[in-house]
Design a protein around this motif. Sequence first.
Motif, PDB file in Angstrom:
ATOM      1  N   TYR A 157       0.770  -1.054  -0.075  1.00 32.81           N
ATOM      2  CA  TYR A 157      -0.185   0.071  -0.042  1.00 32.81           C
ATOM      3  C   TYR A 157       0.753   1.209   0.208  1.00 32.81           C
ATOM      4  O   TYR A 157       0.627   2.040  -0.691  1.00 32.81           O
ATOM      5  CB  TYR A 157      -0.975   0.072   1.194  1.00 32.81           C
ATOM      6  CG  TYR A 157      -1.600   1.210   1.390  1.00 32.81           C
ATOM      7  CD1 TYR A 157      -2.855   1.611   0.609  1.00 32.81           C
ATOM      8  CD2 TYR A 157      -1.357   2.032   2.570  1.00 32.81           C
ATOM      9  CE1 TYR A 157      -3.530   2.626   0.914  1.00 32.81           C
ATOM     10  CE2 TYR A 157      -2.075   3.443   2.623  1.00 32.81           C
ATOM     11  CZ  TYR A 157      -3.145   3.599   1.734  1.00 32.81           C
ATOM     12  OH  TYR A 157      -3.903   4.884   1.970  1.00 32.81           O
TER      13      TYR A 157
ATOM     14  N   ARG B 264       2.653   1.714  -3.364  1.00 31.43           N
ATOM     15  CA  ARG B 264       1.715   2.275  -4.483  1.00 31.43           C
ATOM     16  C   ARG B 264       1.301   3.542  -4.293  1.00 31.43           C
ATOM     17  O   ARG B 264       1.084   4.497  -5.192  1.00 31.43           O
ATOM     18  CB  ARG B 264       0.386   1.531  -4.503  1.00 31.43           C
ATOM     19  CG  ARG B 264       0.678  -0.083  -4.979  1.00 31.43           C
ATOM     20  CD  ARG B 264      -0.721  -0.733  -5.212  1.00 31.43           C
ATOM     21  NE  ARG B 264      -1.328  -1.197  -3.931  1.00 31.43           N
ATOM     22  CZ  ARG B 264      -1.104  -2.390  -3.600  1.00 31.43           C
ATOM     23  NH1 ARG B 264       0.171  -3.131  -3.715  1.00 31.43           N
ATOM     24  NH2 ARG B 264      -1.625  -2.753  -2.091  1.00 31.43           N
TER      25      ARG B 264
ATOM     26  N   GLU C 268       4.108   6.167  -5.426  1.00 32.37           N
ATOM     27  CA  GLU C 268       4.432   6.054  -6.845  1.00 32.37           C
ATOM     28  C   GLU C 268       3.501   7.258  -7.168  1.00 32.37           C
ATOM     29  O   GLU C 268       3.723   7.996  -8.037  1.00 32.37           O
ATOM     30  CB  GLU C 268       3.924   4.870  -7.242  1.00 32.37           C
ATOM     31  CG  GLU C 268       4.840   4.047  -7.954  1.00 32.37           C
ATOM     32  CD  GLU C 268       4.229   2.545  -8.335  1.00 32.37           C
ATOM     33  OE1 GLU C 268       3.199   2.522  -8.911  1.00 32.37           O
ATOM     34  OE2 GLU C 268       4.963   1.642  -8.075  1.00 32.37           O
ATOM     35  N   ARG C 269       1.903   7.099  -6.626  1.00 31.36           N
ATOM     36  CA  ARG C 269       1.043   8.036  -7.248  1.00 31.36           C
ATOM     37  C   ARG C 269       1.468   9.594  -6.940  1.00 31.36           C
ATOM     38  O   ARG C 269       1.468  10.600  -7.842  1.00 31.36           O
ATOM     39  CB  ARG C 269      -0.629   7.996  -6.601  1.00 31.36           C
ATOM     40  CG  ARG C 269      -0.777   6.668  -6.736  1.00 31.36           C
ATOM     41  CD  ARG C 269      -0.804   6.211  -8.471  1.00 31.36           C
ATOM     42  NE  ARG C 269      -1.786   5.297  -8.771  1.00 31.36           N
ATOM     43  CZ  ARG C 269      -1.879   3.965  -8.560  1.00 31.36           C
ATOM     44  NH1 ARG C 269      -0.854   3.578  -7.744  1.00 31.36           N
ATOM     45  NH2 ARG C 269      -3.004   3.246  -8.889  1.00 31.36           N
TER      46      ARG C 269
ATOM     47  N   VAL D   4      -4.481   6.754  -5.578  1.00 32.08           N
ATOM     48  CA  VAL D   4      -5.032   5.546  -5.067  1.00 32.08           C
ATOM     49  C   VAL D   4      -6.386   5.379  -4.796  1.00 32.08           C
ATOM     50  O   VAL D   4      -7.049   6.377  -3.940  1.00 32.08           O
ATOM     51  CB  VAL D   4      -4.056   4.996  -3.871  1.00 32.08           C
ATOM     52  CG1 VAL D   4      -2.536   4.481  -4.491  1.00 32.08           C
ATOM     53  CG2 VAL D   4      -3.903   6.125  -2.963  1.00 32.08           C
TER      54      VAL D   4
END
Lengths: 337, 337
Positions: A87, A90, A93-94, A219
Motif C-alpha cells: 500500500y 503504491r 508512486e502516485r 490510489v
Amino acid sequence: MKCKRCRRAEAAVDLPSHHAAFCPDCFFVFFRRQVKEGIRKLRLLAPEDRVLVCVSGGKDSLVLWDVLMEEGYETEGLYIDLGIDGYSDRSKERVLAYAASRGKTPIVVELAKEGIPIPETARCARMQECSVCGTVKRHFFNRVAAEGKFTVVATGHNLDDETARLLGNLLHWQRDHLARQHPFLPETGGGLVRKVKPLWRVSEVETAAYGFLKGIDYVTEECPLSFDATSLVYKESLSLIEEKMPGTRIVFYQGFLEPSNPLRRTAVDAAQADAVSPQGGEPAAGAGPMGEDGEEIRGTPRACASCGAPTFAETCSYCRLRERVRQRRERRAGGRG
Amino acid sequence: MKCKRCRRAEAAVDLPSHHAAFCPDCFFVFFRRQVKEGIRKLRLLAPEDRVLVCVSGGKDSLVLWDVLMEEGYETEGLYIDLGIDGYSDRSKERVLAYAASRGKTPIVVELAKEGIPIPETARCARMQECSVCGTVKRHFFNRVAAEGKFTVVATGHNLDDETARLLGNLLHWQRDHLARQHPFLPETGGGLVRKVKPLWRVSEVETAAYGFLKGIDYVTEECPLSFDATSLVYKESLSLIEEKMPGTRIVFYQGFLEPSNPLRRTAVDAAQADAVSPQGGEPAAGAGPMGEDGEEIRGTPRACASCGAPTFAETCSYCRLRERVRQRRERRAGGRG
C-alpha cells in the motif's frame, strides 16, 4: 443536459446540493471557487503563506495540492511513508508521479528509516494502528513544518469527512472532540504549526469528480490497516439524508462552525488540546481530557525532554512510541544472541 | 435461543441494543421497567397524578396507556377525532375497542363538531395539515386537562421519534427547537398543563413488539394527510447507525438531555415557547422565535380574548383558525344564497 453556467457544453457533473450541473471547464471554476470561499470565510490561508500540503496519494490530498498550486500559493508536498507493505509503495508512486507532472519533488519521510513504521509500532505499543498513525503524523507535520519554515500545514479533509466526524461526535456528545473540530487550528507557542482543511466546503463526490476530470491518478484503495467502519457508517447515514435533502451536509457543518454555537470553545484551546492529545483531532470513543496513555491534556505544555515537541508529560507521545519500538527490538536482538 | 432473563422459555424479542433477548413474559417486565426508569429519571409522573393519555389509535399511544394503567396510574384516554375520512373512523374504532377491553370509555373530541376539522381548516388557513393539527391538538390537550382536572398530559412519542426529531434539529441547528425538545415540559401559569413522554427510552421496535405480544389491536396505517418524509429519512438514517452500532440512539438522546449540555435552556422557558408557538414542539424548517403567522413567542403570554388560552396575540392561534373556518363557511353560504 447543458451546463448551467456556460449553457453551451454538455454537463458532466450534476450537483443537486447546488441546484447545478456543469461541463468540465465550468466545474473546475466552480470547484476552485468553493475552495477559495472556504479559505476566505475562515481565513485559512494568506497569500504570503508557505503551505506544507500533506499528501497521502489519495484523491483528496492530491486535489488539494492541485488547487492550491493553481491558486498561486507557495506549496510543497509532504508524503509520509507509513511502512505498510504494498500500500505504501503504491501510494508513494502516485504522489511522486503527480508531483513530477507539476515539476515538484515532495518531501518524503520514511517511517521505517525513522525507526517507527506503523504496523510494528502498533504491535509494540499494543495500540490501534489509526491511533499510532495519528500521533506519528502530527509529530512530523509539526517537525517538517518547523524545519522547512512552513507557516501552515494543509490536509485534504472534505465536507463528507468533517460531517461524518461531527455526527459521530454529536451522537456520543464528545464535547472535547466537538470543541476541537474546526478547519482552522491556529499556531500556538512551542512548535505547533497552524493546521487547515481548505476542502471543508466541498464534498467527496465533488473532489473525486475534480480529480477524475483533471486526470489526476490517485490510489483508490483504502489503507489496509484502517477499515474505519464507524466513520463509513456515519458517511452512509448522511449520504442517505443528503440524497433526499440535497444541501443538508453544508448547512449542518456551517451551522456547527458558527461562533455563536454553544458547542464551540475558542479555537486556541482546541489547537492546544489537539496538538498534545494522543487521539488528536480524530474521534475516539470515550476519549476525555485524559489521553489513553494517561497524558493529561489540560494546562500549559512544556518541551519534550527528548525531541522538544510540546507535551504535558516528560517526553511526548511520539518519543514514547519510538522508545517502545527500540526496546522491543533490543529485547528481540538480545533473545536471539 | 433461550430468554436471557428466565433462561427457560424461547426468546421472542431480540434486543441487540441491550445485549438481550426475551420471552414474551420477561419482555413485558423489561419493557415496563424501561418505561418506569424513564419516568423515574426525569420525574415525569408522581403517584398522585391524574394522567390524560392522548391516544391516536396507533401502537405507541395505546401501549403507553396500557403500561400506565398496569403501573397503577389514574388515567383517562383522550381521543381527538381529526375529521379525516375513513382514517379517523378506523382509528376511533381501535381506541374504543381497546378502552372497552380495559373497562374504560375515552374522552372523545370531534373536531367536525367543534367546527375545526383538520382538512377543511388547513384549506381555509392555507396551512400545512400537520401544522394545523399540532395547534388544534395542543389547544385540546390543555382544555380537556383543565376541564377534567388532570394534572398531566402524556403522549406516546418513543425513542425513535425523539431521536429523529433531535437529528433534524441538529442538522439545521434549530436552537429554539433544540431548547424546547424534552420528555418533560412543566406546567406553567395560564392554563398550560405539564406534558410528558413516558416512552422516551423505548424504541419503536420495542413498542411494536409490546403491542403485538399484548394483543393490542392498533391502526398500522399512517395518517393520510401527513406523509412526513423528512422525519422518515432521519429515522432511516439513524436505523442504519443503530443496526451497526446498537445502543447509539439511547446514548445520543440521553447525552442530549444532560442538564450540562449547552444546547439546553431551562425547561420552563421551553414549555412557555412550546405552548404558544404555532409550530409548537414539532420541527419545522426555518421556524424561529417568530411563528409562521407572525405571532412572536417572547415575553409573557396573556389570555386569549376569545377562549382564555395563553397567547402573545389578541386571540390564540386556535381561535384564529376557527374564525377563518367560520368566515369561509359564511362566505360560501352567502355565495349560495
